[in-house]
Design an enzyme around this catalytic site. Structure first.
Site, PDB file in Angstrom:
ATOM      1  N   TYR A   1     -15.335   1.235   8.782  1.00  0.00           N
ATOM      2  CA  TYR A   1     -13.889   1.453   8.803  1.00  0.00           C
ATOM      3  C   TYR A   1     -13.453   2.027  10.146  1.00  0.00           C
ATOM      4  O   TYR A   1     -12.505   1.536  10.781  1.00  0.00           O
ATOM      5  CB  TYR A   1     -13.503   2.396   7.668  1.00  0.00           C
ATOM      6  CG  TYR A   1     -12.063   2.848   7.686  1.00  0.00           C
ATOM      7  CD1 TYR A   1     -11.053   2.065   7.143  1.00  0.00           C
ATOM      8  CD2 TYR A   1     -11.710   4.078   8.249  1.00  0.00           C
ATOM      9  CE1 TYR A   1      -9.727   2.489   7.156  1.00  0.00           C
ATOM     10  CE2 TYR A   1     -10.392   4.507   8.272  1.00  0.00           C
ATOM     11  CZ  TYR A   1      -9.407   3.708   7.721  1.00  0.00           C
ATOM     12  OH  TYR A   1      -8.095   4.135   7.755  1.00  0.00           O
TER      13      TYR A   1
ATOM     14  N   GLU B   1     -10.575   9.185  11.821  1.00  0.00           N
ATOM     15  CA  GLU B   1     -11.983   8.903  11.572  1.00  0.00           C
ATOM     16  C   GLU B   1     -12.662   8.370  12.840  1.00  0.00           C
ATOM     17  O   GLU B   1     -13.881   8.482  12.992  1.00  0.00           O
ATOM     18  CB  GLU B   1     -12.131   7.869  10.448  1.00  0.00           C
ATOM     19  CG  GLU B   1     -11.805   8.374   9.056  1.00  0.00           C
ATOM     20  CD  GLU B   1     -12.935   9.176   8.436  1.00  0.00           C
ATOM     21  OE1 GLU B   1     -14.111   8.842   8.689  1.00  0.00           O
ATOM     22  OE2 GLU B   1     -12.642  10.143   7.704  1.00  0.00           O
TER      23      GLU B   1
ATOM     24  N   SER C   1      -6.710   5.861  12.909  1.00  0.00           N
ATOM     25  CA  SER C   1      -7.285   6.877  12.038  1.00  0.00           C
ATOM     26  C   SER C   1      -8.045   7.918  12.845  1.00  0.00           C
ATOM     27  O   SER C   1      -8.735   7.591  13.821  1.00  0.00           O
ATOM     28  CB  SER C   1      -8.231   6.225  11.024  1.00  0.00           C
ATOM     29  OG  SER C   1      -8.939   7.210  10.291  1.00  0.00           O
TER      30      SER C   1
ATOM     31  N   ALA D   1      -1.892  -3.402   7.245  1.00  0.00           N
ATOM     32  CA  ALA D   1      -2.751  -4.144   6.322  1.00  0.00           C
ATOM     33  C   ALA D   1      -4.220  -3.928   6.656  1.00  0.00           C
ATOM     34  O   ALA D   1      -4.579  -3.438   7.724  1.00  0.00           O
ATOM     35  CB  ALA D   1      -2.405  -5.632   6.381  1.00  0.00           C
TER      36      ALA D   1
ATOM     37  N   GLN E   1      -8.479  -3.462   4.807  1.00  0.00           N
ATOM     38  CA  GLN E   1      -9.281  -2.650   3.890  1.00  0.00           C
ATOM     39  C   GLN E   1      -9.148  -1.181   4.305  1.00  0.00           C
ATOM     40  O   GLN E   1      -9.391  -0.827   5.444  1.00  0.00           O
ATOM     41  CB  GLN E   1     -10.744  -3.110   3.964  1.00  0.00           C
ATOM     42  CG  GLN E   1     -11.586  -2.761   2.740  1.00  0.00           C
ATOM     43  CD  GLN E   1     -11.895  -1.292   2.659  1.00  0.00           C
ATOM     44  OE1 GLN E   1     -11.294  -0.561   1.879  1.00  0.00           O
ATOM     45  NE2 GLN E   1     -12.840  -0.831   3.467  1.00  0.00           N
ATOM     46  N   SER E   2      -8.741  -0.315   3.382  1.00  0.00           N
ATOM     47  CA  SER E   2      -8.340   1.042   3.754  1.00  0.00           C
ATOM     48  C   SER E   2      -9.272   2.156   3.285  1.00  0.00           C
ATOM     49  O   SER E   2      -8.968   3.326   3.488  1.00  0.00           O
ATOM     50  CB  SER E   2      -6.930   1.327   3.218  1.00  0.00           C
ATOM     51  OG  SER E   2      -6.901   1.207   1.803  1.00  0.00           O
TER      52      SER E   2
ATOM     53  N   GLY F   1       0.809  -1.211   0.000  1.00  0.00           N
ATOM     54  CA  GLY F   1       0.000   0.000   0.000  1.00  0.00           C
ATOM     55  C   GLY F   1       0.839   1.257   0.000  1.00  0.00           C
ATOM     56  O   GLY F   1       2.076   1.225   0.034  1.00  0.00           O
TER      57      GLY F   1
END
Length: 330
Positions: free
Chosen positions: A150, A128, A126, A82, A84-85, A12
């Protein structure tokens, strides 16, 4: 002998820049992918470091295989990048998102605990997780209010890392990163989508750009700088969590306008709003305070949103021109 690092998610954006940084510092770098034989590792090739890293296949949901790898290579540091980003994609793939992020971090922590090896772990968090900060500014002590699968996954991984650090005395920490971009960002991300459209426009292509909510506000930084903070976190005397951000937030409309202004175009002639691109739940404002990283890590962002857009646009136009030049005439 230099240190040995294992980067989970090396293919990534962050994994690739981090690998280059560590190689430049004399590390022996190992990188994992779910299937290293089938993965293309285009980003590693793009930075010309593909031949310099040791690549292995690893299923992060299998603690046994993780433990076996740790006992085989004895890494000094592990970077858990690693999973799902994409926030947007997490609404379509919530189970995959939560399993790959939350269970991936748990497997690494448990494997380190069982290995009895002296390994330091970095976990990718994150901003988020803070949700909508409204008129406030979040710091490391602010509560989490995740608004997407996420963010839920990232919050779960954060608390798992915290628990292992407190319960087992492990050196494990989380970098709570704001949005950060680069030319290596996949085109499914809205920032790269915008930059690609504007670069295509410069080359004379027909451009129609569909976007969702232009009023969301985020803190956009430069990924190659952020990996410096990531590396610094594992070189502290004690493990701690840090917000990594520029400290300045902007709307998506400002990001988009900046890109179009750089090429002297009016975005209104090319952009439409598509309600289907609106998320079921979204964060309007997300503002954070990175002063703790400046104080303890000695890290401060050098590039803000406008510089990020400019550098991404320059790289995108260069890549598109190279693609055109490489296409044979028919």
């Amino acid at each position: 002998m230099g240190k040995r690092a294992l980067i989970c998610g090396i293919s990534g954006q962050d994994g690739t820049y981090l690998a280059k940084l560590l190689l430049d510092r004399g590390y022996e770098v190992w990188g994992s992918s779910r299937d290293a034989e089938l993965a293309s590792f285009d980003n590693l090739r793009r930075l010309r470091i593909y031949e310099s890293v040791q690549l292995v296949s690893l299923n992060l949901r299998d603690v046994g295989s993780v433990l076996g790898l740790l006992r085989r290579i004895h890494p000094d540091e592990i970077f858990s990048l690693a999973g799902q980003s994409s926030v947007g994609l997490s609404f379509e793939q919530p189970v995959e998102t939560i399993e790959s992020i939350a269970l991936g971090a748990l497997s690494l922590l448990e494997a380190i605990r069982l290995s009895d090896l002296d390994i330091r772990l970095y976990n990718a968090g994150s901003t988020e997780c803070f949700g909508d900060t409204g008129d406030g500014i979040a710091n490391e002590k602010s509560p989490f209010h995740p608004c997407s699968p996420y963010a839920v996954a990232k919050a779960s991984a954060y608390w798992t890392v915290t628990n292992y650090r407190q319960a087992y005395g492990m050196f494990a920490c989380t970098g709570i990163l704001s949005n950060h971009d680069s030319p290596l960002r996949p085109r499914r991300f809205v920032t790269r989508k915008i930059v690609h459209a504007v670069a295509s426009l410069v080359l004379g292509r027909d451009v129609r750009l569909s976007l969702g909510n232009l009023h969301i506000e985020r803190d956009w930084g430069w990924a190659p700088e952020y990996v410096e903070a990531i590396a610094a976190m594992l070189n502290q005397p004690v493990p701690a969590d840090y917000i990594i951000a520029t400290g300045s937030s902007h709307t998506l409309q400002e990001f988009m306008e900046t890109a179009f202004e750089l090429v002297g175009k009016d975005w209104r002639a090319y952009v439409t709003i598509d309600e289907h691109l609106m998320r079921p739940t979204d964060i309007l404002r997300n503002k954070v305070d990175p002063s703790r990283a400046a104080k303890y890590l000695g890290w401060k962002a050098k590039n803000g949103m406008k510089q990020v857009v400019s550098m991404m646009l320059e790289a995108e136009m260069k890549n598109l021109r190279s693609s055109v030049a490489a296409t044979p005439d028919i």
